[in-house]
Design a protein around this motif. Structure first.
Motif, PDB file in Angstrom:
ATOM      1  N   ILE A  38       7.936  12.750 -40.753  1.00 52.51           N
ATOM      2  CA  ILE A  38       7.948  11.298 -40.566  1.00 52.51           C
ATOM      3  C   ILE A  38       8.731  10.983 -39.299  1.00 52.51           C
ATOM      4  CG2 ILE A  38       8.697   9.101 -41.543  1.00 52.51           C
ATOM      5  CD1 ILE A  38       8.222  10.364 -44.323  1.00 52.51           C
ATOM      6  N   ASP A  39       8.066  10.321 -38.342  1.00 52.16           N
ATOM      7  CA  ASP A  39       8.714   9.993 -37.079  1.00 52.16           C
ATOM      8  C   ASP A  39       9.459   8.663 -37.179  1.00 52.16           C
ATOM      9  OD1 ASP A  39       6.742   8.059 -37.050  1.00 52.16           O
ATOM     10  OD2 ASP A  39       5.635   8.916 -35.364  1.00 52.16           O
ATOM     11  N   ASP A  40       9.949   8.189 -36.044  1.00 51.16           N
ATOM     12  CA  ASP A  40      10.739   6.947 -36.025  1.00 51.16           C
ATOM     13  C   ASP A  40       9.949   5.749 -36.522  1.00 51.16           C
ATOM     14  OD1 ASP A  40      12.893   8.350 -35.053  1.00 51.16           O
ATOM     15  OD2 ASP A  40      12.631   7.714 -32.975  1.00 51.16           O
ATOM     16  N   ASP A  41       8.656   5.663 -36.194  1.00 58.33           N
ATOM     17  CA  ASP A  41       7.838   4.537 -36.643  1.00 58.33           C
ATOM     18  C   ASP A  41       7.655   4.557 -38.156  1.00 58.33           C
ATOM     19  OD1 ASP A  41       7.536   3.558 -34.056  1.00 58.33           O
ATOM     20  OD2 ASP A  41       5.663   4.645 -33.723  1.00 58.33           O
ATOM     21  N   GLY A  42       7.455   5.733 -38.727  1.00 59.98           N
ATOM     22  CA  GLY A  42       7.350   5.860 -40.176  1.00 59.98           C
ATOM     23  C   GLY A  42       8.660   5.510 -40.863  1.00 59.98           C
ATOM     24  N   ALA A  43       9.761   5.962 -40.275  1.00 56.30           N
ATOM     25  CA  ALA A  43      11.082   5.641 -40.825  1.00 56.30           C
ATOM     26  C   ALA A  43      11.338   4.139 -40.761  1.00 56.30           C
ATOM     27  CB  ALA A  43      12.173   6.398 -40.064  1.00 56.30           C
ATOM     28  N   GLU A  44      10.909   3.512 -39.677  1.00 52.54           N
ATOM     29  CA  GLU A  44      11.074   2.058 -39.533  1.00 52.54           C
ATOM     30  C   GLU A  44      10.266   1.316 -40.594  1.00 52.54           C
ATOM     31  OE1 GLU A  44      12.362  -1.616 -38.240  1.00 52.54           O
ATOM     32  OE2 GLU A  44      13.150   0.346 -37.677  1.00 52.54           O
ATOM     33  N   ALA A  45       9.054   1.777 -40.875  1.00 49.44           N
ATOM     34  CA  ALA A  45       8.224   1.143 -41.908  1.00 49.44           C
ATOM     35  C   ALA A  45       8.901   1.246 -43.276  1.00 49.44           C
ATOM     36  CB  ALA A  45       6.843   1.796 -41.950  1.00 49.44           C
ATOM     37  N   LEU A  46       9.459   2.399 -43.584  1.00 48.37           N
ATOM     38  CA  LEU A  46      10.166   2.571 -44.863  1.00 48.37           C
ATOM     39  C   LEU A  46      11.410   1.690 -44.915  1.00 48.37           C
ATOM     40  CD1 LEU A  46       9.821   6.422 -45.253  1.00 48.37           C
ATOM     41  CD2 LEU A  46       8.833   4.696 -46.775  1.00 48.37           C
ATOM     42  N   LYS A  47      12.140   1.643 -43.817  1.00 50.12           N
ATOM     43  CA  LYS A  47      13.344   0.806 -43.766  1.00 50.12           C
ATOM     44  C   LYS A  47      13.001  -0.661 -43.972  1.00 50.12           C
ATOM     45  CE  LYS A  47      14.812  -1.310 -40.552  1.00 50.12           C
ATOM     46  NZ  LYS A  47      15.063  -2.704 -40.105  1.00 50.12           N
ATOM     47  N   ARG A  48      11.925  -1.128 -43.348  1.00 47.85           N
ATOM     48  CA  ARG A  48      11.539  -2.544 -43.470  1.00 47.85           C
ATOM     49  C   ARG A  48      11.078  -2.894 -44.882  1.00 47.85           C
ATOM     50  NH1 ARG A  48      11.585  -5.423 -38.820  1.00 47.85           N
ATOM     51  NH2 ARG A  48      10.182  -7.030 -39.580  1.00 47.85           N
ATOM     52  N   ALA A  49      10.594  -1.910 -45.618  1.00 52.43           N
ATOM     53  CA  ALA A  49      10.244  -2.177 -47.021  1.00 52.43           C
ATOM     54  C   ALA A  49      11.504  -2.462 -47.829  1.00 52.43           C
ATOM     55  CB  ALA A  49       9.495  -0.995 -47.622  1.00 52.43           C
ATOM     56  N   LEU A  50      12.605  -1.812 -47.457  1.00 52.57           N
ATOM     57  CA  LEU A  50      13.869  -2.017 -48.170  1.00 52.57           C
ATOM     58  C   LEU A  50      14.714  -3.127 -47.560  1.00 52.57           C
ATOM     59  CD1 LEU A  50      15.078   1.639 -48.825  1.00 52.57           C
ATOM     60  CD2 LEU A  50      13.512   0.228 -50.168  1.00 52.57           C
TER      61      LEU A  50
END
Length: 126
Positions: A38-50
């Protein structure tokens, strides 16, 4: 109430799908997701869900139930998200974090309009 997705070769697009599912999730309490691609964009998507700090409503609508156990989220956001078992404590912590960061730049006014922010704050944190 736990899901272990460690070492499954997930990438950014998988992270986005997981993040979209987390937005409406109220059951899953703990997600293990280390060992994936999972790259930075994937991590950002997960973070924004929380924690979506774009507005007070977005913060309030974020997932306050699930804790994602991974190192890459700490790189994207310097805060442990949903570390309490109590959903309302997590929600209040996120709202406080947003308001306090905006207070430094005096940008809270956009959220309160004509309502006095100091009068409204105790109701938001309830």
């Amino acid at each position: 109430k736990e899901l272990n997705l460690t070492d499954n070769s997930f990438d950014e697009s998988d992270a986005v799908l997981i993040a979209n599912a987390l937005r409406s999730n109220t059951t899953l309490k703990h997600l293990y997701i280390d060992g994936n691609q999972i790259d930075d964009d994937g991590a950002e998507a997960l973070k924004r869900a929380l924690y979506d700090g774009s507005s007070l409503n977005s913060v309030a609508d974020s997932n306050h139930h699930c804790y994602i156990d991974t190192d890459f989220l700490m790189m994207v956001h310097n805060m442990d998200l949903n570390e309490s078992e109590d959903r309302e404590i997590n929600r209040a912590h996120k709202i406080y974090s947003l308001l306090s960061s905006r207070n430094k730049t005096m940008t809270n006014v956009q959220d309160f309009g004509d309502i006095g922010g100091v009068k409204l704050l105790p109701n938001i944190l309830e």
